[in-house]
Enzyme design. Sequence first.
Site, short mmCIF file in Angstrom:
data_model
loop_
_atom_site.label_atom_id
_atom_site.label_comp_id
_atom_site.label_asym_id
_atom_site.label_seq_id
_atom_site.Cartn_x
_atom_site.Cartn_y
_atom_site.Cartn_z
N GLU A 230 0.83 -1.19 0.00
CA GLU A 230 0.00 0.00 0.00
C GLU A 230 0.87 1.25 0.00
O GLU A 230 1.96 1.27 0.57
CB GLU A 230 -0.91 -0.01 1.23
N CYS B 185 3.36 8.74 0.77
CA CYS B 185 3.89 7.85 1.81
C CYS B 185 4.15 6.48 1.17
O CYS B 185 3.23 5.89 0.60
CB CYS B 185 2.86 7.75 2.94
N CYS C 274 5.84 -6.45 7.73
CA CYS C 274 6.91 -5.96 8.59
C CYS C 274 7.18 -7.00 9.68
O CYS C 274 6.25 -7.57 10.23
CB CYS C 274 6.48 -4.64 9.23
N CYS D 153 5.21 -4.40 16.17
CA CYS D 153 4.81 -3.40 17.17
C CYS D 153 3.32 -3.62 17.46
O CYS D 153 2.53 -3.82 16.53
CB CYS D 153 5.03 -1.98 16.64
N CYS E 82 0.39 -1.56 15.65
CA CYS E 82 0.47 -1.33 14.20
C CYS E 82 -0.12 -2.51 13.41
O CYS E 82 0.23 -3.66 13.65
CB CYS E 82 1.94 -1.12 13.82
N CYS F 128 -1.38 6.23 9.35
CA CYS F 128 -0.19 5.60 9.92
C CYS F 128 -0.60 4.36 10.71
O CYS F 128 -1.52 4.40 11.51
CB CYS F 128 0.50 6.52 10.92
N1 SAH Z 1 8.93 1.03 10.70
C1 SAH Z 1 9.04 2.44 10.66
C2 SAH Z 1 8.15 3.15 9.65
C3 SAH Z 1 6.70 2.75 9.53
S1 SAH Z 1 5.47 3.40 10.56
C4 SAH Z 1 8.86 3.01 12.05
O1 SAH Z 1 8.56 2.26 12.95
O2 SAH Z 1 9.07 4.21 12.24
C5 SAH Z 1 5.40 5.12 10.51
C6 SAH Z 1 4.88 5.71 11.85
O3 SAH Z 1 3.52 5.33 12.14
C7 SAH Z 1 5.71 5.19 13.01
O4 SAH Z 1 6.04 6.21 13.88
C8 SAH Z 1 4.75 4.21 13.64
O5 SAH Z 1 5.09 3.95 14.94
C9 SAH Z 1 3.43 4.93 13.48
N2 SAH Z 1 2.26 4.09 13.73
C10 SAH Z 1 2.19 2.74 13.77
N3 SAH Z 1 0.97 2.33 14.09
C11 SAH Z 1 0.21 3.44 14.28
C12 SAH Z 1 -1.15 3.66 14.62
N4 SAH Z 1 -1.99 2.66 14.82
N5 SAH Z 1 -1.58 4.95 14.70
C13 SAH Z 1 -0.75 5.97 14.45
N6 SAH Z 1 0.55 5.82 14.12
C14 SAH Z 1 1.03 4.57 14.04
#
Ligand code: SAH
Length: 359
Positions: A87, A112, A119, A123, A126, A343
């Site tokens: 995506e 983006c 991934c 986390c 996410c 995000c």
């Molecule tokens: N792996 C990288 C880039 C991808 S995520 C990283 O971890 O930075 C880009 C941003 O979105 C990161 O800061 C991530 O923590 C955030 N993110 C992840 N899940 C989210 C959510 N449910 N709501 C808002 N931001 C989120």
Amino acid sequence: MNNTTMNLEKLNQILASEPKYRYSQVNKAVFQDFIAAWDQVSNLPKNLREKLTLDCPLEIKAEIIKDKTSTTGLKALITLEDGETVETVLIRQRKKTVDQANVGGDFRYTVCVSSQVGCPLACVFCATGERGFTRNLNAAEIVEQVILWARYLKEERGGAKIDNLVFMGMGEPFLNYDQFIKAVKFINNPEALNIGSRRMSVSTAGLVEGIKRLAGEKLQINLAISLHAAKDEQRAGLMPIAKKYSLFEILKAVDHYIIKTGRRVMFEYLMLKNINDSDADALALAKLLQRPLYLVNLIPYNPTGRFEPSSRERIARFKEILESNGVPATIRLSFGSAIGAACGQLKGRPKNRSLNKNL
Ligand code: SAH
């Protein structure tokens, strides 16, 4: 392998046996004029156009998903050559002040991009992490996402240009460093997409080797670190990778990066209700980040089913505490959550279930 999707590697192979100046003609057509079919490139000989049409199609298989509740976010699901999907998102923001000449219209467009199919970092907040990891993208597959939106803006938005590019889609860019940096250099190259590196940002979950490598590049790309907690233990409960890299090590690498580049670094902090959003959390974060060129970006949580977002008031208070303790902070504007384009909500679609629309 089928031969129906765009393949930039193939393009180089074909051009290798052509006179040098063909490179510039082709680069201009594909990466600056954003043509979608070879017969639109009238300065190439007919037989080369035919060969390219056959062996190097320009088609990008993508389905564009519109957010009916808002006009700010658009998501595209791209189907890659092996049937995997990624995506990518186009974000439209109204310009704060419209310059007099009104160059590029009233909107700023940010793309983006994803760096991996899925991934491996898992986390807990996410959606991409929940989906798991399939494979790395190659540089061409990263660049393709940018080209898709460049074509879209050309056709559907009166030739508007991409203003900013963020590596904040699916995946961890620093786990795919070589292809990520190859894509950045290509996108930056004046002969190719010519997007200034100051207009690009990469976000990492804090992979120290990647931060060090980026510090050694002669590039002005912006660096963002997903922090989300000011204490190692709390962070490890949200991001398993925190068990491998401590905050101390991450900040040491960031300081090295700042010394080498002189650039500001942004720390992303997701606001999760009753998890990491108390006054004490804000104070701990302020203490940790009281350094020149450090900046915090507070991110409202986009629902993925596991947590609740902090209230607006809580986020505002958290910001106030940071600022009164000398740490500059901004609040990220969110968009696209209705179509799962915000995000942390990107997860692609399981293989073989895509509805393709060719662009
Ligand atoms: N792996 C990288 C880039 C991808 S995520 C990283 O971890 O930075 C880009 C941003 O979105 C990161 O800061 C991530 O923590 C955030 N993110 C992840 N899940 C989210 C959510 N449910 N709501 C808002 N931001 C989120």
